[in-house]
Every structure is written in structure tokens, then in C-alpha cells.
Design an enzyme around this catalytic site. Sequence first.
Site, PDB file in Angstrom:
ATOM      1  N   SER A 100       0.799  -1.051   0.161  1.00 53.16           N
ATOM      2  CA  SER A 100      -0.138   0.228  -0.004  1.00 53.16           C
ATOM      3  C   SER A 100       1.046   1.179  -0.182  1.00 53.16           C
ATOM      4  CB  SER A 100      -0.864   0.026   1.355  1.00 53.16           C
ATOM      5  OG  SER A 100      -1.386   1.377   1.613  1.00 53.16           O
ATOM      6  N   TYR A 143      -2.438  -1.777  10.400  1.00 57.50           N
ATOM      7  CA  TYR A 143      -2.276  -1.727   8.872  1.00 57.50           C
ATOM      8  C   TYR A 143      -0.918  -1.192   8.473  1.00 57.50           C
ATOM      9  CZ  TYR A 143      -4.052  -0.906   4.017  1.00 57.50           C
ATOM     10  OH  TYR A 143      -4.267  -1.258   2.559  1.00 57.50           O
TER      11      TYR A 143
HETATM   12  P1  NAD Z   1     -11.322  -6.071  -0.601  1.00 54.46           P
HETATM   13  O1  NAD Z   1     -12.013  -5.915   1.074  1.00 54.46           O
HETATM   14  O2  NAD Z   1     -12.210  -6.083  -1.787  1.00 54.46           O
HETATM   15  O3  NAD Z   1     -10.505  -7.526  -0.338  1.00 54.46           O
HETATM   16  C1  NAD Z   1      -9.994  -8.023   0.667  1.00 54.46           C
HETATM   17  C2  NAD Z   1     -10.119  -9.594   0.316  1.00 54.46           C
HETATM   18  O4  NAD Z   1      -9.343 -10.323   1.513  1.00 54.46           O
HETATM   19  C3  NAD Z   1     -11.663 -10.120   0.652  1.00 54.46           C
HETATM   20  O5  NAD Z   1     -11.944 -10.949  -0.382  1.00 54.46           O
HETATM   21  C4  NAD Z   1     -11.794 -10.589   1.914  1.00 54.46           C
HETATM   22  O6  NAD Z   1     -12.602 -11.817   2.021  1.00 54.46           O
HETATM   23  C5  NAD Z   1     -10.345 -11.305   1.853  1.00 54.46           C
HETATM   24  N1  NAD Z   1     -10.069 -11.564   3.352  1.00 54.46           N
HETATM   25  C6  NAD Z   1     -10.237 -10.751   4.548  1.00 54.46           C
HETATM   26  N2  NAD Z   1      -9.817 -11.412   5.522  1.00 54.46           N
HETATM   27  C7  NAD Z   1      -9.323 -12.723   5.261  1.00 54.46           C
HETATM   28  C8  NAD Z   1      -8.788 -13.837   5.851  1.00 54.46           C
HETATM   29  N3  NAD Z   1      -8.902 -13.961   7.349  1.00 54.46           N
HETATM   30  N4  NAD Z   1      -8.675 -15.012   5.268  1.00 54.46           N
HETATM   31  C9  NAD Z   1      -8.722 -15.019   3.778  1.00 54.46           C
HETATM   32  N5  NAD Z   1      -9.022 -13.706   2.997  1.00 54.46           N
HETATM   33  C10 NAD Z   1      -9.379 -12.831   3.693  1.00 54.46           C
HETATM   34  O7  NAD Z   1     -10.097  -5.076  -0.319  1.00 54.46           O
HETATM   35  P2  NAD Z   1      -9.040  -4.607  -1.414  1.00 54.46           P
HETATM   36  O8  NAD Z   1      -9.225  -3.344  -1.362  1.00 54.46           O
HETATM   37  O9  NAD Z   1      -9.342  -5.419  -2.626  1.00 54.46           O
HETATM   38  O10 NAD Z   1      -7.852  -4.966  -0.842  1.00 54.46           O
HETATM   39  C11 NAD Z   1      -6.951  -6.074  -1.264  1.00 54.46           C
HETATM   40  C12 NAD Z   1      -5.427  -5.512  -0.886  1.00 54.46           C
HETATM   41  O11 NAD Z   1      -5.065  -4.390  -1.394  1.00 54.46           O
HETATM   42  C13 NAD Z   1      -5.390  -5.418   0.752  1.00 54.46           C
HETATM   43  O12 NAD Z   1      -3.996  -6.069   1.293  1.00 54.46           O
HETATM   44  C14 NAD Z   1      -5.244  -4.162   0.916  1.00 54.46           C
HETATM   45  O13 NAD Z   1      -4.771  -3.662   2.143  1.00 54.46           O
HETATM   46  C15 NAD Z   1      -4.532  -3.572  -0.407  1.00 54.46           C
HETATM   47  N6  NAD Z   1      -4.636  -2.216  -0.586  1.00 54.46           N
HETATM   48  C16 NAD Z   1      -6.046  -1.865  -1.010  1.00 54.46           C
HETATM   49  C17 NAD Z   1      -6.260  -0.393  -1.185  1.00 54.46           C
HETATM   50  C18 NAD Z   1      -7.590   0.321  -1.411  1.00 54.46           C
HETATM   51  O14 NAD Z   1      -7.476   1.416  -1.396  1.00 54.46           O
HETATM   52  N7  NAD Z   1      -8.604  -0.403  -1.729  1.00 54.46           N
HETATM   53  C19 NAD Z   1      -5.129   0.530  -1.291  1.00 54.46           C
HETATM   54  C20 NAD Z   1      -3.877  -0.141  -0.903  1.00 54.46           C
HETATM   55  C21 NAD Z   1      -3.742  -1.366  -0.652  1.00 54.46           C
END
Ligand code: NAD
Length: 256
Positions: free
Chosen positions: A138, A151
Site C-alpha cells: 500500500s 495496517y
Molecule cells: P477487499 O475488502 O475488496 O478484499 C480483501 C479480500 O481479503 C476479501 O476478499 C476478503 O474476503 C479477504 N479476506 C479478509 N480476511 C481474510 C482472511 N482472514 N482470510 C482470507 N481472506 C480474507 O479489499 P481490497 O481493497 O481489494 O484489498 C486487497 C488488498 O489491497 C489488501 O491487502 C489491501 O490492504 C490492499 N490495498 C487496498 C487499497 C485500497 O484502497 N482498496 C489500497 C492499498 C492497498
Amino acid sequence: MTATAPTPRVALVTGTSSGIGEAVVRHFCEQGHQVLAVDFNPAGQEVAERAGAAFFQADLTDGEACKAAVQEALKRFGHLDILVNNAGIQHVSPIEDFPEDQWRRIIDLMLTAPFLLTQAAWPSMREGGWGRIVNVASVHAQVASPGKAAYISAKHGMIGLTKTAALEGGSQGITANAICPAYVKTPLVDNQIADQAKLHGMEEQEVIEQVMLKNAAIKRLIDPSEVASLVGYLASEAAGAVTGASWNIDLGWTAQ
Ligand code: NAD
């Protein structure tokens, strides 16, 4: 010049029932890769099948479940070439009030699970002489923001894991890179808008404009498909000389 089709590979992607993970699974399936999508949410089954991927349900805060996910990929496909550590959650509260159980859950899912999955996937990549590890970190692996201690600590740690894997994998054909997105339009961000509004005493639209996009040169949220394209590049043949790097896809946030 004619474009060559990508070599089909076997990939394991975590956190695939929505958002970035779903987009990565779709991208890999379109590239002709065989994909095991891993998520604790049973809704991930339908999402995976729609894309043409196999699904394995696992709560990755459990170390045994991490190992079982890799075993499932090896059992189904015989080997493993690509690992995308993407599953993540968020909890927003000041350090003073930060619940210990939330701290532990976030570190388990977003730092320990990527380590255990990397460890379990490593022998197959080493034996094949080819591996790609892509860690979805991130912009919060580069900078901090208030209210996100666990986080931000997990994501900073993920950069250290990535660099170490890159050094150890260099002689074995295994690359490891991290990507660092700013805010992507996913359920994780939708849920944060309300939490941040409470934390900062703001309206939700103000949170998007004044908190999430405050430091962005490009004033919009990122689409998950844009992140999936970068993951796709780092997992490709073409990225064979790229390792140990953190790739910002952050709308210019860290350019200042
Ligand atoms: P999201 O909530 O759409 O996806 C997260 C996924 O992780 C979901 O499918 C959820 O079911 C799964 N998950 C959660 N807990 C779990 C567990 N205990 N075991 C297995 N799976 C689990 O969110 P996203 O935004 O697509 O996030 C994906 C990654 O991207 C994360 O690591 C997040 O930190 C990173 N990220 C997101 C953003 C953003 O702005 N959305 C920015 C930077 C980084």
C-alpha cells in the site's frame, strides 16, 4: 513486431472474493494461467468460478490454513509459479484505543500469512527455476496516516519481507516485488469512508476529497483493474529483471 502469448503459469491469489484480488484473478485467467483463488468468504467460490479459477476457502489468519492453501494448489496443478499476497483488512482507531485483538488479526493476515505462503510456495518455485511473488502492500507501506497503526505496520513489514525474498530468490529464478496503491475503489475503501468520517468528524464526501485524495496529484480513486495490470506485469516473463522493488500506483501521492 508480433505480440507473443504469455506462457501459461500456475498462480495462487489470496483475498479474491472482491476488489483487487478479484481483478487479479480475472486478469490471470484472461492470460491463460491456471489460478487457485483463496479467500475465507464462501462468496469467493462463485467469483472464482465466474472468472474460470478454482477456489479454496481458508482463513489465512490460521497458519495451517496458509499451508493447506499451497498444498491445494500443488495437488490440483502439480506445481506453483506465481503467488500474489493480497488478502487484507483494516481497522481504524487511534493507538490509545486500538484493540489488541484487531492488531493481532491484522498482523496475522497481512504479514504472517504472506510469510507462511511464501515459505510453503518456495520449494515448488525453486524446483521449477521460476517464480514470481507479488505482495500487495500500500502507499501506507511508504507513509503513515493517523488511526491505522496495525495496517501501516503490517504493510511496512511486507516491504521488508519482499526485499528479503528478492535477495534469497535471485539465484533461483524467483523474483519478489511489492505494489503500493493509494485508494482503490473496493469494498475495503467503501467501509473505511464511514470510519474515517467518524475519526475526523467529517461528512463522507469530505473524507474522499480532503483525506483520501488530499495528497493525490490525480484526484480520483484507482480502479482495481489498473492494479491488476501492474500485478500482471510483475508476474510476467517480461519482468524477469525486476525484483526487490516497491511499485507505487498512488496517483502521485508520494511524489511530493
Ligand atoms: P477487499 O475488502 O475488496 O478484499 C480483501 C479480500 O481479503 C476479501 O476478499 C476478503 O474476503 C479477504 N479476506 C479478509 N480476511 C481474510 C482472511 N482472514 N482470510 C482470507 N481472506 C480474507 O479489499 P481490497 O481493497 O481489494 O484489498 C486487497 C488488498 O489491497 C489488501 O491487502 C489491501 O490492504 C490492499 N490495498 C487496498 C487499497 C485500497 O484502497 N482498496 C489500497 C492499498 C492497498
